[in-house]
Design a protein around this motif. Sequence first.
Motif, PDB file in Angstrom:
ATOM      1  N   ALA A 110     -57.861  26.868  47.449  1.00  0.00           N
ATOM      2  CA  ALA A 110     -57.714  26.454  46.048  1.00  0.00           C
ATOM      3  C   ALA A 110     -57.076  27.538  45.189  1.00  0.00           C
ATOM      4  N   ARG A 111     -57.092  28.772  45.646  1.00  0.00           N
ATOM      5  CA  ARG A 111     -56.470  29.878  44.899  1.00  0.00           C
ATOM      6  C   ARG A 111     -54.960  29.926  45.080  1.00  0.00           C
ATOM      7  N   LEU A 112     -54.446  29.223  46.060  1.00  0.00           N
ATOM      8  CA  LEU A 112     -53.044  29.381  46.440  1.00  0.00           C
ATOM      9  C   LEU A 112     -52.100  28.569  45.558  1.00  0.00           C
ATOM     10  N   ASP A 113     -50.917  29.102  45.372  1.00  0.00           N
ATOM     11  CA  ASP A 113     -49.839  28.418  44.649  1.00  0.00           C
ATOM     12  C   ASP A 113     -49.054  27.601  45.669  1.00  0.00           C
ATOM     13  N   ALA A 114     -49.086  26.284  45.508  1.00  0.00           N
ATOM     14  CA  ALA A 114     -48.406  25.394  46.442  1.00  0.00           C
ATOM     15  C   ALA A 114     -47.155  24.769  45.841  1.00  0.00           C
ATOM     16  N   SER A 163     -41.129  13.833  48.108  1.00  0.00           N
ATOM     17  CA  SER A 163     -41.110  15.254  48.449  1.00  0.00           C
ATOM     18  C   SER A 163     -39.749  15.919  48.326  1.00  0.00           C
ATOM     19  N   ALA A 164     -38.694  15.148  48.075  1.00  0.00           N
ATOM     20  CA  ALA A 164     -37.404  15.772  47.768  1.00  0.00           C
ATOM     21  C   ALA A 164     -37.354  16.244  46.324  1.00  0.00           C
ATOM     22  N   TYR A 165     -38.294  15.792  45.510  1.00  0.00           N
ATOM     23  CA  TYR A 165     -38.242  16.043  44.072  1.00  0.00           C
ATOM     24  C   TYR A 165     -39.463  16.778  43.523  1.00  0.00           C
ATOM     25  N   ALA A 166     -40.482  16.958  44.336  1.00  0.00           N
ATOM     26  CA  ALA A 166     -41.695  17.666  43.940  1.00  0.00           C
ATOM     27  C   ALA A 166     -42.332  18.225  45.211  1.00  0.00           C
ATOM     28  N   PRO A 167     -43.123  19.289  45.101  1.00  0.00           N
ATOM     29  CA  PRO A 167     -43.674  19.909  46.306  1.00  0.00           C
ATOM     30  C   PRO A 167     -44.524  18.939  47.119  1.00  0.00           C
ATOM     31  N   GLU A 168     -44.235  18.871  48.406  1.00  0.00           N
ATOM     32  CA  GLU A 168     -44.825  17.886  49.305  1.00  0.00           C
ATOM     33  C   GLU A 168     -46.351  17.917  49.317  1.00  0.00           C
ATOM     34  N   ASN A 169     -46.929  16.735  49.467  1.00  0.00           N
ATOM     35  CA  ASN A 169     -48.373  16.576  49.640  1.00  0.00           C
ATOM     36  C   ASN A 169     -49.195  17.095  48.458  1.00  0.00           C
ATOM     37  N   THR A 170     -48.573  17.157  47.287  1.00  0.00           N
ATOM     38  CA  THR A 170     -49.306  17.556  46.084  1.00  0.00           C
ATOM     39  C   THR A 170     -49.470  16.357  45.158  1.00  0.00           C
ATOM     40  N   LEU A 171     -50.329  16.511  44.176  1.00  0.00           N
ATOM     41  CA  LEU A 171     -50.499  15.450  43.187  1.00  0.00           C
ATOM     42  C   LEU A 171     -49.199  15.227  42.424  1.00  0.00           C
ATOM     43  N   ALA A 172     -48.442  16.301  42.221  1.00  0.00           N
ATOM     44  CA  ALA A 172     -47.157  16.170  41.526  1.00  0.00           C
ATOM     45  C   ALA A 172     -46.210  15.260  42.306  1.00  0.00           C
ATOM     46  N   ALA A 173     -46.260  15.316  43.632  1.00  0.00           N
ATOM     47  CA  ALA A 173     -45.356  14.516  44.455  1.00  0.00           C
ATOM     48  C   ALA A 173     -45.701  13.033  44.402  1.00  0.00           C
ATOM     49  N   ILE A 174     -46.992  12.716  44.365  1.00  0.00           N
ATOM     50  CA  ILE A 174     -47.331  11.292  44.287  1.00  0.00           C
ATOM     51  C   ILE A 174     -47.183  10.767  42.867  1.00  0.00           C
ATOM     52  N   ASP A 175     -47.366  11.642  41.891  1.00  0.00           N
ATOM     53  CA  ASP A 175     -47.080  11.232  40.514  1.00  0.00           C
ATOM     54  C   ASP A 175     -45.596  10.928  40.355  1.00  0.00           C
ATOM     55  N   LYS A 176     -44.752  11.751  40.974  1.00  0.00           N
ATOM     56  CA  LYS A 176     -43.308  11.535  40.894  1.00  0.00           C
ATOM     57  C   LYS A 176     -42.935  10.212  41.562  1.00  0.00           C
ATOM     58  N   PHE A 197     -41.158  25.614  45.897  1.00  0.00           N
ATOM     59  CA  PHE A 197     -40.279  24.456  45.725  1.00  0.00           C
ATOM     60  C   PHE A 197     -39.391  24.615  44.498  1.00  0.00           C
ATOM     61  N   ALA A 198     -39.983  24.973  43.375  1.00  0.00           N
ATOM     62  CA  ALA A 198     -39.234  25.160  42.128  1.00  0.00           C
ATOM     63  C   ALA A 198     -40.133  25.892  41.140  1.00  0.00           C
ATOM     64  N   PRO A 199     -39.549  26.747  40.290  1.00  0.00           N
ATOM     65  CA  PRO A 199     -40.358  27.503  39.329  1.00  0.00           C
ATOM     66  C   PRO A 199     -41.224  26.623  38.441  1.00  0.00           C
ATOM     67  N   ARG A 200     -40.744  25.443  38.092  1.00  0.00           N
ATOM     68  CA  ARG A 200     -41.523  24.610  37.173  1.00  0.00           C
ATOM     69  C   ARG A 200     -42.794  24.060  37.804  1.00  0.00           C
ATOM     70  N   TYR A 201     -42.909  24.190  39.125  1.00  0.00           N
ATOM     71  CA  TYR A 201     -44.127  23.737  39.792  1.00  0.00           C
ATOM     72  C   TYR A 201     -45.073  24.893  40.119  1.00  0.00           C
ATOM     73  N   ALA A 202     -44.808  26.044  39.544  1.00  0.00           N
ATOM     74  CA  ALA A 202     -45.683  27.189  39.770  1.00  0.00           C
ATOM     75  C   ALA A 202     -47.115  26.845  39.384  1.00  0.00           C
ATOM     76  N   GLY A 203     -48.042  27.241  40.211  1.00  0.00           N
ATOM     77  CA  GLY A 203     -49.453  26.982  39.932  1.00  0.00           C
ATOM     78  C   GLY A 203     -49.973  25.667  40.479  1.00  0.00           C
ATOM     79  N   THR A 204     -49.096  24.841  41.046  1.00  0.00           N
ATOM     80  CA  THR A 204     -49.541  23.601  41.683  1.00  0.00           C
ATOM     81  C   THR A 204     -50.470  23.947  42.840  1.00  0.00           C
TER      82      THR A 204
END
Length: 290
Positions: free
Chosen positions: A112-116, A43-56, A120-127
């Motif tokens: 599900a409509r929300l941007d999570a 979660s220091a490198y990707a938005p917390e509790n998202t699929l991106a964070a566990i992928d990271k 955290f960072a522009p590159r994670y927009a739409g997560t």
Amino acid sequence: MYARAVAAIVTALLGVAAFLLPGSDARAGDGQPPLVIAHRGASAYAPENTLAAIDKAARMGFSWVENDVQRTKDGELVVLHDDSLRRTTDVEEVFPNRAPWKVKDFTAAEIARLDAGSWFAPRYAGTRVPTLEQYMRRVERNHEKLLLEIKNPELYPGIERQILKLLGNDGWLDHRHLAGRLVVQSFSADSLKIVHDLKPAVRTAYLGAPTVAHLPEYAQFTDGINPSLGSVSTGYVSTVHAFTGPHGKTLSVFAWTVDDAGAARRAARYGVDGVITNKPDVVQAALQSP
């Protein structure tokens, strides 16, 4: 219960206790560094509790991840830490008139409509905020292991049974997963008792630092004690290790939230079995250095 606790203490004092984290890797008691668990994913490198964070976390080489589970207005299990959507989504913009934006007041479709990710960072927009079902399938795909926190169970009556049902449907309650890939934790002892009563084979951990006098009681329904690093000491960790949990193994200790080298080394000196961290790479490097 006290006879079992006394027997465990004697075993620990003799130095022959099997210091193995329930269903996991070798522990600090075996001369190994503490296990590193990625807190809410990396979660220091990707938005917390998202699929991106566990992928990271998976890309960084960390197999254990931690998450938080809550429930929507229409009964969907979602992965979020706060009981409000405000901090980690754009809910104020999408639903400006719905303050205080509590998770329990929104349907799954609305969440599900929300941007999570933009916060955290522009590159994670739409997560998106993942449902627990989506999250579990990604954890499985990544061959990861999960420390699942039941968050605010007092707000969601019956959430324990619902989580266990979903885990069962997704194959996470078979022997392979229960033996080494799943631990359920909570700040609520009552919630963990429910989990233990419903599915005794599930490993559990209590978030907090019960008094020594209460440890025999906790050892009846939990396999680990997970306190904040600031609330423990070498003596406390040793005392916890003197007790045996419901699955016949020494109670483990995971400390949180450990995010820098100094804290990581202190946790290791205390003899904890695991550390929960937003920066798993920083902590791992510190624990592996001479």
